[in-house]
Enzyme design. Sequence first.
Site, PDB file in Angstrom:
ATOM      1  N   LYS A 617      13.980  -1.539  -1.158  1.00  0.00           N
ATOM      2  CA  LYS A 617      12.590  -1.386  -0.712  1.00  0.00           C
ATOM      3  C   LYS A 617      11.566  -2.065  -1.617  1.00  0.00           C
ATOM      4  CE  LYS A 617      12.637   0.152   2.612  1.00  0.00           C
ATOM      5  NZ  LYS A 617      13.258  -0.533   3.793  1.00  0.00           N
ATOM      6  N   SER A 715       8.461   4.350   0.440  1.00  0.00           N
ATOM      7  CA  SER A 715       9.017   3.419   1.426  1.00  0.00           C
ATOM      8  C   SER A 715      10.469   3.793   1.725  1.00  0.00           C
ATOM      9  CB  SER A 715       8.921   1.991   0.889  1.00  0.00           C
ATOM     10  OG  SER A 715       9.675   1.113   1.688  1.00  0.00           O
ATOM     11  N   LYS A 836      11.444  -3.904   8.573  1.00  0.00           N
ATOM     12  CA  LYS A 836      10.657  -4.144   7.358  1.00  0.00           C
ATOM     13  C   LYS A 836       9.180  -4.169   7.707  1.00  0.00           C
ATOM     14  CE  LYS A 836      14.678  -4.867   5.887  1.00  0.00           C
ATOM     15  NZ  LYS A 836      15.455  -3.926   5.136  1.00  0.00           N
ATOM     16  N   LEU A 839       5.076   0.787  10.053  1.00  0.00           N
ATOM     17  CA  LEU A 839       3.801   1.503   9.928  1.00  0.00           C
ATOM     18  C   LEU A 839       4.118   2.973   9.722  1.00  0.00           C
ATOM     19  CD1 LEU A 839       1.637  -0.178  12.700  1.00  0.00           C
ATOM     20  CD2 LEU A 839       1.439  -0.401  10.217  1.00  0.00           C
ATOM     21  N   TYR A 840       3.589   3.511   8.674  1.00  0.00           N
ATOM     22  CA  TYR A 840       3.751   4.955   8.433  1.00  0.00           C
ATOM     23  C   TYR A 840       2.506   5.464   7.718  1.00  0.00           C
ATOM     24  CZ  TYR A 840       5.980   2.684   4.339  1.00  0.00           C
ATOM     25  OH  TYR A 840       6.280   1.872   3.283  1.00  0.00           O
TER      26      TYR A 840
HETATM   27  N1  LIG Z   1       7.525 -11.036   3.981  1.00  0.00           N
HETATM   28  C1  LIG Z   1       7.828  -9.766   4.129  1.00  0.00           C
HETATM   29  N2  LIG Z   1       8.178  -9.257   5.312  1.00  0.00           N
HETATM   30  C2  LIG Z   1       8.484  -7.967   5.444  1.00  0.00           C
HETATM   31  N3  LIG Z   1       8.478  -7.080   4.422  1.00  0.00           N
HETATM   32  C3  LIG Z   1       8.118  -7.530   3.234  1.00  0.00           C
HETATM   33  C4  LIG Z   1       7.768  -8.881   3.028  1.00  0.00           C
HETATM   34  N4  LIG Z   1       7.478  -8.994   1.736  1.00  0.00           N
HETATM   35  C5  LIG Z   1       7.609  -7.805   1.153  1.00  0.00           C
HETATM   36  N5  LIG Z   1       8.003  -6.899   2.054  1.00  0.00           N
HETATM   37  C6  LIG Z   1       8.258  -5.490   1.733  1.00  0.00           C
HETATM   38  O1  LIG Z   1       9.679  -5.313   1.676  1.00  0.00           O
HETATM   39  C7  LIG Z   1       9.931  -3.962   1.924  1.00  0.00           C
HETATM   40  C8  LIG Z   1      11.374  -3.827   2.296  1.00  0.00           C
HETATM   41  O2  LIG Z   1      12.078  -4.072   1.109  1.00  0.00           O
HETATM   42  P1  LIG Z   1      13.561  -4.490   1.145  1.00  0.00           P
HETATM   43  O3  LIG Z   1      13.754  -5.670   1.986  1.00  0.00           O
HETATM   44  O4  LIG Z   1      13.978  -4.644  -0.284  1.00  0.00           O
HETATM   45  O5  LIG Z   1      14.267  -3.232   1.776  1.00  0.00           O
HETATM   46  S1  LIG Z   1      15.830  -2.937   1.850  1.00  0.00           S
HETATM   47  O6  LIG Z   1      16.161  -2.218   0.689  1.00  0.00           O
HETATM   48  O7  LIG Z   1      16.530  -4.184   1.996  1.00  0.00           O
HETATM   49  O8  LIG Z   1      15.948  -2.091   3.065  1.00  0.00           O
HETATM   50  C9  LIG Z   1       8.975  -3.567   3.013  1.00  0.00           C
HETATM   51  O9  LIG Z   1       8.695  -2.194   2.831  1.00  0.00           O
HETATM   52  P2  LIG Z   1       8.091  -1.271   3.954  1.00  0.00           P
HETATM   53  O10 LIG Z   1       6.718  -1.845   4.192  1.00  0.00           O
HETATM   54  O11 LIG Z   1       8.045   0.075   3.382  1.00  0.00           O
HETATM   55  O12 LIG Z   1       8.983  -1.380   5.131  1.00  0.00           O
HETATM   56  C10 LIG Z   1       7.787  -4.477   2.765  1.00  0.00           C
HETATM   57  O13 LIG Z   1       6.714  -3.800   2.205  1.00  0.00           O
END
Ligand SMILES: Nc1ncnc2c1ncn2[C@@H]1O[C@H](COP(=O)(O)OS(=O)(=O)O)[C@@H](OP(=O)(O)O)[C@H]1O
EC number: 2.8.2.8
Length: 885
Positions: A617, A715, A836, A839-840
Amino acid sequence: MLSVSHGCTALVRLFLVRQPTITKSIAVLLIFCVLSLLGLSYYVSTGVLNVVSKSSSPPPPPIVSCLSLSTDRKPSMVNDHSAMPQLRTVSKVLVLVETPFTKMGQEVIAILEATRIRYKMEIAQKRLPNLTHQDKGRYGVVIFERLESYLNMDNWNRQLLDKYCREYGVGIMAFAHPDERLFNAQVKDFPLFVHSKLSMRDYRVKTASPVLRIVRGGEVARGVMPGDDWTVFVPNHTTYEPIACAKLNPTSPFVLQISDDVSEILHTTIIRDRGELDGIQRVFFGNSFKFWLHRPLFLDVLSFLSHGKLSIPLEHYILIDIDDIFVSKPGTRMKPKDVQALLETQTHLQQSVDGFHFNLGFSGKYFHHGSEEENAGDDMLIESREHFWWFDHTWSHMQSHQYNISEIIRDLTLNKEFAKRHGIVVNNSYAVAPHHAGVYPVHEPLYEAWKKIWKVKVTSSEEYPHLNPARYRRGFMYRGIKVLPRQTCGLFTHTIFIDKFPGGKMKLNQSIRGGELFRTILFNPISIFMTHLSNYGSDRLGLYTFESVIKFIQCWTNLKLKTVEPLKLGSIYFDMFPGEIDPVWRNPCNDKRHMAIWSASKSCRRLPNFLVIGPQKTGTTALYDFLGIHPLLVSNYNSLTTYEEVQFFKGKNYYKGLDWYMKFYPDPGEDSNVMLFEKSANYFDSELVPSRAYALLPNAKLICTIIDPAKRAYSWYQHQRAHQEISALSYTFYEVVTAGDSATKELRDLRYRCLNPGHYAYHIENWLDHYNDEQMLIIDGEKLRLNPILVMDEVQRFLQVDPVIDYSTKLKYNPKKGFFCQVMGVNHTKCLGKEKGRLYPEMDTQSQLYLAHYYRKHNIALSKLLTSMGRPIPTWLKEQLTDQK
Ligand SMILES: Nc1ncnc2c1ncn2[C@@H]1O[C@H](COP(=O)(O)OS(=O)(=O)O)[C@@H](OP(=O)(O)O)[C@H]1O
């Protein structure tokens, strides 16, 4: 050989073509003589003639006789050192050395490593390390490489150490090694005197010493002791008690001053201080390990001073495998009289080694491949089959790593049929691979075939983790088969005569009498030896060696030798060393021997050059996607269950082995600039993964991403809810992060999984315990989210990959998604899925406050770590540290 055959052809031609004249005939004769001499010298140098000439002389009888093997042998004292109740020390040794490179210190460490005794090495002149932890003593014994370092400690350290030893019942061991010649010099602060730089002879150990456990007292090692730098101790108090003594060598200095009767007086070479004066037990050695007996005595002193906590078992198992039964070259094989000797020795050894049997590994294809007499030897082995143990060594003595599963199955089946035809009852559960091929590095088809044809459960190899140093050889378990470490005894297929033993007969006898072979048995509670058919023909070196060493052990030690069947041995081994069950995969390409027994179809290019390790995350999937845009950065193929993440180093996948892992990677070819990588976000916070990854990929680069740990935790919690994890659905975020000791296990586990990865400094340090700072790139995940172009430039520089990609043309902000996405066309971008950037609702204030406080000390540690590594401090971290919430 070449010159011989060319010469012969020339000779024949000369005779065929013309009539010989006298001069020509003389020339021909001369050539003939020279060629004969050449031929003879060839045979002599290759030993072929030796086989013929020497085989008629009788093989040597075993050496070693001693007092304790005579009929009036007195029972030896085997002391139980585990007398002291409620010890408050850990089973670990503190070794204080002059420098990490001094020989004596290294020898001490080598013994501790060989016997798997935990230790910490420190420089003697420095401040002492912490000796206690939460009212527990960290060390059970303190060893000084040099007695002089102990005596010359500064007051503060000396008082601290003595106090610790008194309070925790910890003993001190030290080795005298004065720089100058001393005569009747007082040992600083002790009523004890020394003479030094002496030459000694006729060494003996006191029978009644309470220190003795492994060493059998009362024996005498006759002759001059190695070295002329011995120290002898002259006590002036009842607190001292000699453990070992020796006579002065008449050529030694001070002889006349020290004693009138040089021949009889015994001088103390190892002394014990009972602690009558200050409550501390000490043992001082008057010399190093140059004299072989000081190693077993060292183990006894360690056991004694630690009150039995650092004792090795007295029961020792040996298994003598004779591989290559039927395989040897004609002229080196066993004849009937050798088989007879083998049987007799086995019966004889059964009196001193409980359950002793020679363990015969056969390759049926070579049955009857010797001379007439040797074939009769083969027959006699078969006739005596029920007296020995038998195991499969493959039909054709094949190097299994070169074959596929059906070829191996065919080979094993042939050997099985051979055994059946000849009425050999084979020990199904054990097998040994010729040349160790296929055992480690693992060749899957061998394991599969073994299980299928023989139901093998135990094998042995000297290759795990590496052949050398032998003291590090260990066992592991793979696909239900226990792989036990195998020891080398110096007998190879070509070692068939005593005087051809590498280094000569003297070297062999040294190895037996306290040298390498003796030490192998002493240090390893379980020794599986590899020998060969040829070692039991000719001079019967195998019999000489093992009978002699077993006698020597009986003479000098209280070790109880036993032999049990391999299956039982496997269980005993892993009961003793349960920590070895899990394998640790290493890179076969870093060891020449491993490369030689690794399938040619495999390539180390099919392993990643860098790892994106997480934590979860923090934006790792976005990073993975952006890396994939670069043509020279190639990730693994997708897994059916875990998609882009292979998750090899964590969890069950690791037990699937290297072959399984490598199948996830294409082979980019030797000269390619392509860098392979894996992203598994759950690697970051695992205790095991850093060491496993380092073992396989010591040169890999690592990338981790970090964001505000509180944000990451939230997250992650939302992610679990989105994936319908019941426990996450059952509790609010605040309930999860604040769950205390009284909470259910399920809730406590959830809290741990949620918060633990955010202890960034701790986890990064775990990685840096193995990898160098420069191998790790720490990315600010916020920066990756807001300005991935800058970050990707930094990543390219770090990876030293050709910066052929201009990320500003490849990544574009997508306002709808709120993230940077990949540019696919003029008005088209490809973003990460709905998984990824969900919305929360925002995190509640209570949780924010709680987590700001919870993570504060971790964040401080992180900022210190980043500063020490010369890395930038992310903005969110600065804010966290200035915030007084
Ligand atoms: N470009 C782009 N697109 C989408 N998301 C992005 C991007 N860059 C950073 N993030 C942030 O990455 C969070 C998800 O992290 P991970 O990919 O490491 O998650 S996982 O562990 O593989 O499930 C995800 O967390 P959440 O917003 O909580 O879903 C995003 O905040």
